[in-house]
Design an enzyme around this catalytic site. Structure first.
Site, short mmCIF file in Angstrom:
data_model
loop_
_atom_site.label_atom_id
_atom_site.label_comp_id
_atom_site.label_asym_id
_atom_site.label_seq_id
_atom_site.Cartn_x
_atom_site.Cartn_y
_atom_site.Cartn_z
N TYR A 8 -4.00 -5.25 -19.77
CA TYR A 8 -3.15 -5.05 -18.34
C TYR A 8 -3.23 -3.52 -17.96
O TYR A 8 -2.88 -3.42 -16.70
CB TYR A 8 -1.72 -5.54 -18.88
CG TYR A 8 -0.90 -6.03 -17.78
CD1 TYR A 8 -1.45 -7.10 -16.88
CD2 TYR A 8 0.08 -5.33 -17.23
CE1 TYR A 8 -0.92 -7.36 -15.58
CE2 TYR A 8 0.97 -5.79 -16.14
CZ TYR A 8 0.60 -6.62 -15.23
OH TYR A 8 1.31 -7.09 -14.16
N LYS A 64 4.48 -2.03 -13.25
CA LYS A 64 5.49 -2.96 -13.06
C LYS A 64 6.64 -2.55 -14.03
O LYS A 64 7.77 -3.01 -13.75
CB LYS A 64 4.85 -4.46 -14.10
CG LYS A 64 3.63 -5.06 -13.20
CD LYS A 64 4.24 -5.55 -11.97
CE LYS A 64 3.27 -6.57 -11.43
NZ LYS A 64 3.56 -7.06 -10.21
P1 NAD Z 1 -2.33 -13.71 -5.44
O1 NAD Z 1 -3.45 -13.21 -5.46
O2 NAD Z 1 -1.99 -15.07 -5.16
O3 NAD Z 1 -1.11 -13.07 -4.78
C1 NAD Z 1 -1.25 -11.56 -4.64
C2 NAD Z 1 -0.92 -11.38 -3.46
O4 NAD Z 1 -0.87 -9.87 -3.13
C3 NAD Z 1 -1.86 -11.75 -2.15
O5 NAD Z 1 -1.38 -12.56 -1.38
C4 NAD Z 1 -2.32 -10.55 -1.65
O6 NAD Z 1 -2.61 -10.94 -0.28
C5 NAD Z 1 -1.12 -9.60 -1.74
N1 NAD Z 1 -1.65 -8.20 -1.53
C6 NAD Z 1 -2.19 -7.29 -1.97
N2 NAD Z 1 -2.32 -6.28 -1.45
C7 NAD Z 1 -1.51 -6.42 -0.47
C8 NAD Z 1 -1.22 -5.42 0.97
N3 NAD Z 1 -1.51 -4.51 1.00
N4 NAD Z 1 -0.25 -6.19 1.59
C9 NAD Z 1 0.41 -7.24 1.62
N5 NAD Z 1 -0.16 -8.11 0.55
C10 NAD Z 1 -0.92 -7.67 -0.32
O7 NAD Z 1 -1.89 -13.55 -7.21
P2 NAD Z 1 -0.41 -14.13 -7.76
O8 NAD Z 1 -0.68 -14.10 -9.33
O9 NAD Z 1 0.41 -15.02 -7.14
O10 NAD Z 1 0.51 -12.78 -7.72
C11 NAD Z 1 1.80 -12.65 -7.19
C12 NAD Z 1 2.49 -11.62 -8.04
O11 NAD Z 1 2.80 -12.05 -9.24
C13 NAD Z 1 1.90 -10.10 -8.31
O12 NAD Z 1 2.93 -9.25 -8.06
C14 NAD Z 1 1.64 -10.25 -9.94
O13 NAD Z 1 1.47 -9.17 -10.40
C15 NAD Z 1 2.64 -11.23 -10.33
N6 NAD Z 1 2.39 -12.01 -11.39
C16 NAD Z 1 1.25 -12.64 -11.71
C17 NAD Z 1 1.15 -13.35 -12.75
C18 NAD Z 1 -0.17 -14.24 -13.00
O14 NAD Z 1 -0.40 -14.48 -14.12
N7 NAD Z 1 -0.57 -14.64 -12.07
C19 NAD Z 1 2.23 -13.09 -13.95
C20 NAD Z 1 3.24 -12.40 -13.63
C21 NAD Z 1 3.26 -11.67 -12.65
#
Ligand code: NAD
Length: 256
Positions: free
Chosen positions: A157, A164
């Site tokens: 990570y 985070k």
């Molecule tokens: P995802 O790739 O579907 O979503 C990430 C989003 O961030 C995308 O829509 C992308 O366009 C957006 N993004 C990146 N740079 C940007 C910018 N400059 N302006 C606007 N948007 C921007 O992946 P996800 O897993 O759904 O991620 C969403 C959130 O969930 C993130 O914060 C991620 O850290 C968090 N998260 C994910 C997981 C996992 O295992 N997938 C677990 C815990 C937390």
């Protein structure tokens, strides 16, 4: 009165990239409970992947929003003000880190990479909240997505851990600062889910498998589970909660 009903609530969701996105799971659940949605897309390249989802969800507004471009953020909120005159909820579901920095040790991270990750993944929340504050005239709720790697060292990570951690601390301060306006702020901490952002982490499949094996609940987490949680938290049923980091990971976070 059904306190879980979201009819009449209007919200902005930033972070849908495709059907796997956690933000899409949230959008589906909120829509199902009666909420009206404004959705954004990152740029022209992302638009064709997000547009069909916006149509499927009958999104009332669909606009570009790259959080590094304040002009786009301003235009998005101007449109929300024109169209709805208010906002009830905001979902910040975005993260970014340059891959070279993400894949290396934290101690080796570049200043530029660290600051960019912090800007797009953390300070962008403050910028969206600042714009939302004036529109949340009758109170509201705000959510940011975080991960357990902020609290514990999770292999691979790397620099996203401290980013985070800063996001979660920001959520607590925002909850404190906006509480008087009846604006509630939470961080949602899902377990690993296979999404595009997750695919940027080294050995993500191993992380997913470990979580599935070690979680108390014998259940694979999905984006609809996160959507259900967020729907509850947006609803009036959760009106006395704010400032939390809420884990939704089949109980993985309690394991030693
Ligand atoms: P995802 O790739 O579907 O979503 C990430 C989003 O961030 C995308 O829509 C992308 O366009 C957006 N993004 C990146 N740079 C940007 C910018 N400059 N302006 C606007 N948007 C921007 O992946 P996800 O897993 O759904 O991620 C969403 C959130 O969930 C993130 O914060 C991620 O850290 C968090 N998260 C994910 C997981 C996992 O295992 N997938 C677990 C815990 C937390």
């Amino acid at each position: 009165m059904n306190r879980f009903d979201l009819t009449g609530k209007k919200g902005l969701i930033v972070g849908i990239a495709n059907q796997q996105s956690i933000a899409y799971g949230c959008a589906k659940a909120l829509k199902e409970q009666g909420a009206s949605l404004a959705l954004s897309y990152l740029n022209e390249k992302a638009k064709p992947h997000v547009e069909p989802l916006a149509k499927e969800l009958n999104a009332e507004l669909f606009l570009p929003c790259d959080v590094s471009k304040q002009v786009q953020v301003d235009a998005l909120f101007d449109e929300i003000e024109r169209h709805w005159g208010k906002l009830d909820f905001l979902i910040h579901s975005i993260a970014f880190a340059p891959l070279d920095d993400l894949h290396g040790r934290l101690v080796d991270s570049s200043r530029e990479g660290f600051l960019l990750a912090m800007d797009l993944s953390c300070h962008s929340l403050m910028r969206l909240v600042k714009k939302s504050e004036d529109l949340m005239k009758n109170g509201g709720s705000i959510f940011a997505m975080t991960y357990l790697g902020s609290e514990k060292v999770i292999k691979n990570y790397n620099l996203m851990g401290p980013v985070k951690a800063a996001l979660e601390s920001s959520v607590r301060y925002l909850a404190y600062e906006l509480g008087a306006k009846n604006i509630r702020v939470h961080a949602i901490s899902p377990g690993p889910i296979a999404t595009r952002a997750a695919s940027g982490l080294a050995e993500f499949d191993e992380l997913l498998e470990k979580a599935n094996q070690r979680s108390p609940l014998d259940k694979n987490l999905n984006i609809d589970d996160v959507g259900s949680l967020v729907s509850f938290l947006v609803s009036d049923a959760a009106s006395s909660m704010t400032g939390d980091v809420i884990h939704i990971d089949s109980g993985y976070h309690i394991m030693g």
